[in-house]
Enzyme design. Structure first.
Site, mmCIF file in Angstrom:
data_model
loop_
_atom_site.group_PDB
_atom_site.id
_atom_site.type_symbol
_atom_site.label_atom_id
_atom_site.label_comp_id
_atom_site.label_asym_id
_atom_site.label_seq_id
_atom_site.Cartn_x
_atom_site.Cartn_y
_atom_site.Cartn_z
ATOM 1 N N SER A 21 16.013 4.176 -4.492
ATOM 2 C CA SER A 21 15.601 2.979 -5.227
ATOM 3 C C SER A 21 16.652 1.868 -5.143
ATOM 4 O O SER A 21 17.857 2.116 -5.207
ATOM 5 C CB SER A 21 15.371 3.343 -6.690
ATOM 6 O OG SER A 21 15.153 2.169 -7.420
ATOM 7 N N LYS A 72 3.829 6.791 -12.994
ATOM 8 C CA LYS A 72 3.287 5.535 -13.549
ATOM 9 C C LYS A 72 2.003 5.719 -14.374
ATOM 10 O O LYS A 72 1.784 5.003 -15.330
ATOM 11 C CB LYS A 72 3.008 4.533 -12.423
ATOM 12 C CG LYS A 72 4.228 3.825 -11.902
ATOM 13 C CD LYS A 72 3.813 2.713 -10.953
ATOM 14 C CE LYS A 72 5.009 2.091 -10.291
ATOM 15 N NZ LYS A 72 4.645 0.963 -9.424
ATOM 16 N N ASN A 93 4.776 0.540 -15.644
ATOM 17 C CA ASN A 93 5.979 0.648 -14.805
ATOM 18 C C ASN A 93 7.245 0.248 -15.569
ATOM 19 O O ASN A 93 8.339 0.365 -15.036
ATOM 20 C CB ASN A 93 5.842 -0.189 -13.521
ATOM 21 C CG ASN A 93 6.130 -1.651 -13.780
ATOM 22 O OD1 ASN A 93 5.794 -2.181 -14.848
ATOM 23 N ND2 ASN A 93 6.754 -2.316 -12.828
ATOM 24 N N ASP A 108 4.372 -5.130 -12.586
ATOM 25 C CA ASP A 108 3.946 -5.296 -11.180
ATOM 26 C C ASP A 108 2.955 -6.449 -11.057
ATOM 27 O O ASP A 108 2.898 -7.121 -10.025
ATOM 28 C CB ASP A 108 3.257 -4.020 -10.664
ATOM 29 C CG ASP A 108 4.267 -2.903 -10.383
ATOM 30 O OD1 ASP A 108 5.437 -3.219 -10.114
ATOM 31 O OD2 ASP A 108 3.877 -1.725 -10.453
ATOM 32 N N GLY A 132 -6.262 -0.974 1.001
ATOM 33 C CA GLY A 132 -5.774 0.109 0.142
ATOM 34 C C GLY A 132 -6.382 0.017 -1.241
ATOM 35 O O GLY A 132 -6.834 -1.067 -1.668
ATOM 36 N N GLY A 134 -4.967 2.304 -3.907
ATOM 37 C CA GLY A 134 -4.128 3.162 -4.746
ATOM 38 C C GLY A 134 -3.517 2.384 -5.907
ATOM 39 O O GLY A 134 -4.039 1.339 -6.315
ATOM 40 N N ALA A 136 -0.731 0.606 -6.165
ATOM 41 C CA ALA A 136 -0.236 -0.745 -5.863
ATOM 42 C C ALA A 136 -1.423 -1.716 -5.751
ATOM 43 O O ALA A 136 -1.336 -2.868 -6.200
ATOM 44 C CB ALA A 136 0.559 -0.728 -4.562
ATOM 45 N N GLY A 253 7.499 -7.598 1.187
ATOM 46 C CA GLY A 253 7.380 -6.903 -0.094
ATOM 47 C C GLY A 253 8.566 -7.065 -1.038
ATOM 48 O O GLY A 253 8.511 -6.601 -2.183
HETATM 49 P P1 ATR Z 1 0.500 3.668 -4.283
HETATM 50 O O1 ATR Z 1 0.636 3.984 -5.739
HETATM 51 O O2 ATR Z 1 1.829 3.364 -3.621
HETATM 52 O O3 ATR Z 1 -0.533 2.623 -3.992
HETATM 53 P P2 ATR Z 1 -1.318 5.780 -3.598
HETATM 54 O O4 ATR Z 1 -1.984 5.665 -4.914
HETATM 55 O O5 ATR Z 1 -1.044 7.154 -3.053
HETATM 56 O O6 ATR Z 1 0.080 5.039 -3.580
HETATM 57 O O7 ATR Z 1 -2.190 4.960 -2.519
HETATM 58 C C1 ATR Z 1 -1.870 4.914 -1.169
HETATM 59 C C2 ATR Z 1 -2.864 4.002 -0.461
HETATM 60 O O8 ATR Z 1 -2.551 4.008 0.947
HETATM 61 C C3 ATR Z 1 -4.312 4.468 -0.548
HETATM 62 O O9 ATR Z 1 -5.164 3.348 -0.496
HETATM 63 C C4 ATR Z 1 -4.461 5.323 0.716
HETATM 64 O O10 ATR Z 1 -5.788 5.468 1.165
HETATM 65 P P3 ATR Z 1 -6.726 6.661 0.585
HETATM 66 O O11 ATR Z 1 -7.213 6.193 -0.763
HETATM 67 O O12 ATR Z 1 -7.811 6.799 1.584
HETATM 68 O O13 ATR Z 1 -5.840 7.876 0.488
HETATM 69 C C5 ATR Z 1 -3.681 4.470 1.681
HETATM 70 N N1 ATR Z 1 -3.220 5.248 2.827
HETATM 71 C C6 ATR Z 1 -2.224 6.166 2.858
HETATM 72 N N2 ATR Z 1 -2.080 6.649 4.107
HETATM 73 C C7 ATR Z 1 -3.001 6.006 4.887
HETATM 74 C C8 ATR Z 1 -3.340 6.051 6.279
HETATM 75 N N3 ATR Z 1 -2.694 6.850 7.136
HETATM 76 N N4 ATR Z 1 -4.334 5.247 6.711
HETATM 77 C C9 ATR Z 1 -5.000 4.408 5.877
HETATM 78 N N5 ATR Z 1 -4.724 4.326 4.540
HETATM 79 C C10 ATR Z 1 -3.731 5.101 4.066
#
Ligand code: ATR
Length: 294
Positions: A21, A72, A93, A108, A132, A134, A136, A253
């Site tokens: 970190s 989180k 967070n 965030d 994405g 997830g 973030a 970022g």
């Molecule tokens: P964070 O809290 O950092 O957002 P997370 O909740 O694990 O971490 O989310 C990771 C994101 O990256 C998700 O959108 C994931 O897609 P899935 O929902 O299909 O898992 C995406 N991600 C991770 N690896 C990936 C890959 N190789 N290709 C495409 N998307 C990916």
């Protein structure tokens, strides 16, 4: 803060792992700059030890903590109060400990918006794609809907997860235009000219997988679109490097990392965060500024 004493106010980070970190560098540099008798300590806390760690914070008179992966979401059930935005996003967070009570925030959201605005990108009215769905992405989409963007299309490898995210947000922003789709070449090909801003919130391209890119290889990027990556290690991801090569404006970022930290700093200390010093400390501590492997 040069020396930790009995009078030093302590804040810190709960995560697993925490060794990489940049938050300790960033906050301790800020305390030093303002001459505050404060210190920021990273605490590696296993998922099974979260509730014990939180109780320990009160016993040790810690002022507050940042919370990072994987805590989180899990930390929310231990909060006595949660801000409305953190509640909606479903993640905390930053915790402020006031008279033995835990108050949960999500910095965030404003951190992300400040980073966009600092980069001269006003989100109001923009057509945005978020890659994405997830944790973030949740903060980013909430921030965008809150800023009255024209529309947000969430594209995710697992399309259902994007649909769940929209379901959670549409109650709070009933008038917003939120859509979802799979993050595949055909769906991006169909939409590629429709965005003013594309934000990568996936972990694709993060060190050590620095050559991976979430944007499909055969789909060109547009010079008049802004591309933003929430990854800061490396600072210039393959996604941003492709966007630059296409003549587009890029946002890395680091801004979000610094601004979410600045909001937490201000919550805890009540002082204006020295953002420039925080950026400098992060840059000095960043192991991989470029994409090339060592
Ligand atoms: P964070 O809290 O950092 O957002 P997370 O909740 O694990 O971490 O989310 C990771 C994101 O990256 C998700 O959108 C994931 O897609 P899935 O929902 O299909 O898992 C995406 N991600 C991770 N690896 C990936 C890959 N190789 N290709 C495409 N998307 C990916």
């Amino acid at each position: 803060m040069e020396t930790v004493r009995g009078s030093t106010s302590l804040v810190g980070l709960l995560g697993w792992p925490v060794s990489h970190s940049l938050s300790p560098n960033m906050h301790n540099a800020a305390f030093n700059q303002l001459g505050l008798d404060w210190a920021y300590v990273p605490f590696p806390v296993r998922p099974t030890d979260l509730s014990k760690a939180l109780k320990g914070l009160i016993a040790l008179n810690i002022v507050g903590v940042n919370v990072t992966i994987p805590h989180k979401q899990a930390v929310m059930r231990y909060m006595d109060e949660v801000s409305k935005s953190a509640q909606t996003v479903g993640a905390v967070n930053t915790v402020y400990i006031k008279e033995g009570k835990f108050i949960g925030h999500n910095t965030d959201i404003t951190g992300f918006l400040s980073a966009l605005i600092e980069a001269d990108c006003q989100p109001k009215g923009l057509r945005v794609a978020v890659l994405g769905a997830g944790g973030a992405a949740r903060a980013a989409v909430f921030a965008l809907a809150w800023s009255e963007v024209d529309s947000v299309v969430i594209l995710n490898r697992t399309a259902e997860r994007a649909a769940f995210l929209i379901d959670d947000l549409i109650d709070v922003f009933p008038d917003s235009s939120l859509y979802f789709g799979p993050l595949t070449e055909p769906s991006v090909a169909a939409l590629k000219d429709s965005f003013d801003l594309v934000i990568n919130t996936t972990s694709v391209g993060m060190y050590p997988h620095v050559d991976d890119c979430p944007w499909p290889e055969n789909i060109p990027m547009q010079a008049n679109t802004v591309y933003c990556d929430l990854i800061y290690n490396p600072l210039e991801t393959a996604f941003l490097s492709r966007a630059k090569a296409a003549g587009a404006k890029t946002i890395d970022g680091l801004g979000m990392l610094i601004h979410q930290g600045a909001v937490a700093f201000e919550l805890w200390t009540g002082k204006t965060a020295p953002v420039k010093i925080m950026r400098h400390a992060c840059l000095a501590g960043l192991p991989h500024k470029r994409r090339h492997k060592p």
